[in-house]
Design a protein around this motif. Structure first.
Motif, short mmCIF file in Angstrom:
data_model
loop_
_atom_site.label_atom_id
_atom_site.label_comp_id
_atom_site.label_asym_id
_atom_site.label_seq_id
_atom_site.Cartn_x
_atom_site.Cartn_y
_atom_site.Cartn_z
N ARG A 52 0.82 -1.22 0.00
CA ARG A 52 0.00 0.00 0.00
C ARG A 52 0.85 1.27 0.00
NH1 ARG A 52 -4.50 0.16 -1.95
NH2 ARG A 52 -5.77 1.12 -0.31
N PHE A 53 1.96 1.25 0.75
CA PHE A 53 2.84 2.41 0.73
C PHE A 53 3.45 2.61 -0.66
CE2 PHE A 53 3.48 2.03 5.52
CZ PHE A 53 2.71 3.15 5.78
N ALA A 54 3.83 1.51 -1.32
CA ALA A 54 4.37 1.61 -2.67
C ALA A 54 3.34 2.18 -3.64
CB ALA A 54 4.84 0.23 -3.15
N GLU A 55 2.07 1.95 -3.36
CA GLU A 55 0.99 2.48 -4.19
C GLU A 55 0.69 3.94 -3.86
OE1 GLU A 55 -3.82 1.73 -4.64
OE2 GLU A 55 -2.54 0.07 -4.02
N TRP A 56 0.78 4.28 -2.58
CA TRP A 56 0.40 5.64 -2.15
C TRP A 56 1.50 6.67 -2.38
CZ3 TRP A 56 -1.61 3.47 3.14
CH2 TRP A 56 -2.87 2.89 2.94
N ILE A 57 2.76 6.28 -2.20
CA ILE A 57 3.86 7.25 -2.23
C ILE A 57 3.93 8.04 -3.54
CG2 ILE A 57 6.39 7.40 -2.32
CD1 ILE A 57 6.40 5.37 0.00
N LYS A 66 10.06 4.02 -9.77
CA LYS A 66 9.51 2.89 -9.02
C LYS A 66 10.48 2.41 -7.97
CE LYS A 66 7.06 0.00 -11.32
NZ LYS A 66 6.62 -1.09 -12.23
N ILE A 67 11.78 2.47 -8.28
CA ILE A 67 12.80 2.02 -7.32
C ILE A 67 12.76 2.89 -6.07
CG2 ILE A 67 15.26 1.73 -6.91
CD1 ILE A 67 15.60 1.05 -9.85
N ALA A 68 12.72 4.21 -6.26
CA ALA A 68 12.68 5.12 -5.12
C ALA A 68 11.41 4.94 -4.30
CB ALA A 68 12.78 6.57 -5.61
N ALA A 69 10.28 4.74 -4.99
CA ALA A 69 9.02 4.54 -4.28
C ALA A 69 9.05 3.26 -3.46
CB ALA A 69 7.87 4.50 -5.28
N ASN A 70 9.60 2.19 -4.03
CA ASN A 70 9.69 0.92 -3.30
C ASN A 70 10.64 1.03 -2.11
OD1 ASN A 70 7.91 -0.71 -4.78
ND2 ASN A 70 9.43 -1.12 -6.34
N LEU A 71 11.74 1.77 -2.28
CA LEU A 71 12.69 1.94 -1.18
C LEU A 71 12.04 2.70 -0.03
CD1 LEU A 71 15.54 1.52 -0.13
CD2 LEU A 71 16.21 3.66 -1.26
N ILE A 72 11.34 3.78 -0.34
CA ILE A 72 10.65 4.54 0.70
C ILE A 72 9.56 3.70 1.35
CG2 ILE A 72 9.21 6.57 1.15
CD1 ILE A 72 10.67 7.97 -1.13
N ALA A 73 8.84 2.93 0.53
CA ALA A 73 7.80 2.06 1.06
C ALA A 73 8.37 1.02 2.01
CB ALA A 73 7.06 1.38 -0.09
#
Length: 309
Positions: A52-57, A66-73
């Motif tokens: 969900r965090f990977a979807e919301w960020i 996508k890499i940055a979003a997944n890392l933050i998630a």
């Protein structure tokens, strides 16, 4: 020979993923002496948070990578698991210090149901996807030795490498750090550990945090392979034979047990399944665990309990 090696490698890859889930059981048991039935719910909760965090960020920040979003998630989901560990210690475990093992066991069952319900309330009950960029296409290797080569799933190889690295890190943590030695002391005797100044509450927070990170990594990998759905909580049931086989107190036992179960499932299904109508892969691990419970209940690497009267 090529088909046998292909089946063997597939079993080893699956076994490493079983070991990753089993590690959560071992970590909690080593610190509290109780079997943690909430481990499956922790894997599910962590995977839901990651998905969900990977979807919301990207929606919140406008990130296109996508890499940055997944890392933050991943970082945010890890922080969530830390908060969960702190809340569990503060509201549940702190009030159960020096209680019977059965009491702690029932507490973990309550935690499991609570986390499943809380996860559905916060993150929703749909099926979500975790895309961390692991390649899905197969790889053909050793084609110069075997006709057509050996089919290897790249995703399984990467997942197994991540699991192996985490296992090595945890083994070093338990053996080489003062906190790891304190965890083993707490597992042996709560009261004795407290009498020499080991803070039991802090140790339980640490071990639940570590188990939460392990659950996050396991949930991320399994979610990438299967999708994040509430049946993911049952993946912990596949790890039960692993901890029985390897021993509830042994991190290396979780690894060896997972590899044995993974390879045994694949080989038995391929080579024995045709003679019994198939389906061996479903029950093979539990049948093997039953044999060990009858003849070596402490597992391959578990500590044998000696009662002195």
């Amino acid at each position: 020979m090529g088909f046998f090696l292909e089946t063997l490698l597939g079993g080893l890859m699956a076994g490493m993923l079983y070991s990753l889930v089993a590690l959560g059981f071992v970590l909690i048991y080593k610190a509290s002496g109780v079997f943690n039935f909430a481990q499956g719910a922790m894997v599910l909760f962590a995977a839901l948070a990651m998905a969900r965090f990977a979807e919301w960020i990207p929606k919140w920040t406008g990130l296109e990578s996508k890499i940055a979003a997944n890392l933050i998630a991943f970082v945010l989901a890890g922080a969530v698991m830390f908060v969960v560990a702190w809340v569990i210690e503060r509201l549940v475990l702190r009030h159960l210090v020096n209680q019977e093992g059965a009491t702690l066991l029932m507490a973990t069952l309550g935690i499991a149901y609570f986390m499943e319900g809380l996860g559905q309330t916060i993150f929703g009950g749909d099926i979500y996807k975790i895309d961390i960029g692991m390649p899905k296409e197969p790889l053909f290797a050793l084609d110069n030795l075997f006709p057509g080569g050996i089919l290897i799933n790249k995703e399984d190889v990467i997942a197994a490498a991540i699991a192996a690295a985490l296992v090595v890190a945890l083994s070093l943590f338990f053996q080489k750090t003062s906190t790891g030695r304190a965890l083993r002391a707490v597992a042996d005797d709560h009261q004795a550990a407290q009498s020499i100044g080991i803070p039991l509450n802090r140790i339980w927070v640490i071990v639940w945090c570590v188990a939460g990170v392990v659950a996050l990594v396991a949930g991320m990998i399994w979610g990438s392979k299967m999708g994040v759905q509430f049946s993911l909580a049952t993946v912990a049931l596949r790890a039960l034979p692993v901890v029985i086989l390897g021993g509830l107190t042994s991190v290396p036992g979780a690894i060896i047990g997972g590899l044995i179960i993974g390879v045994g499932e694949k080989l038995s299904e391929v080579y024995l399944g045709p003679f019994v109508g198939g389906g061996i892969e479903i029950w093979f691990a539990y049948a093997l665990a039953l044999v060990f419970l009858l003849f070596r209940p402490q597992g391959l690497f578990g500590e044998k309990i000696i009662d002195r009267v």
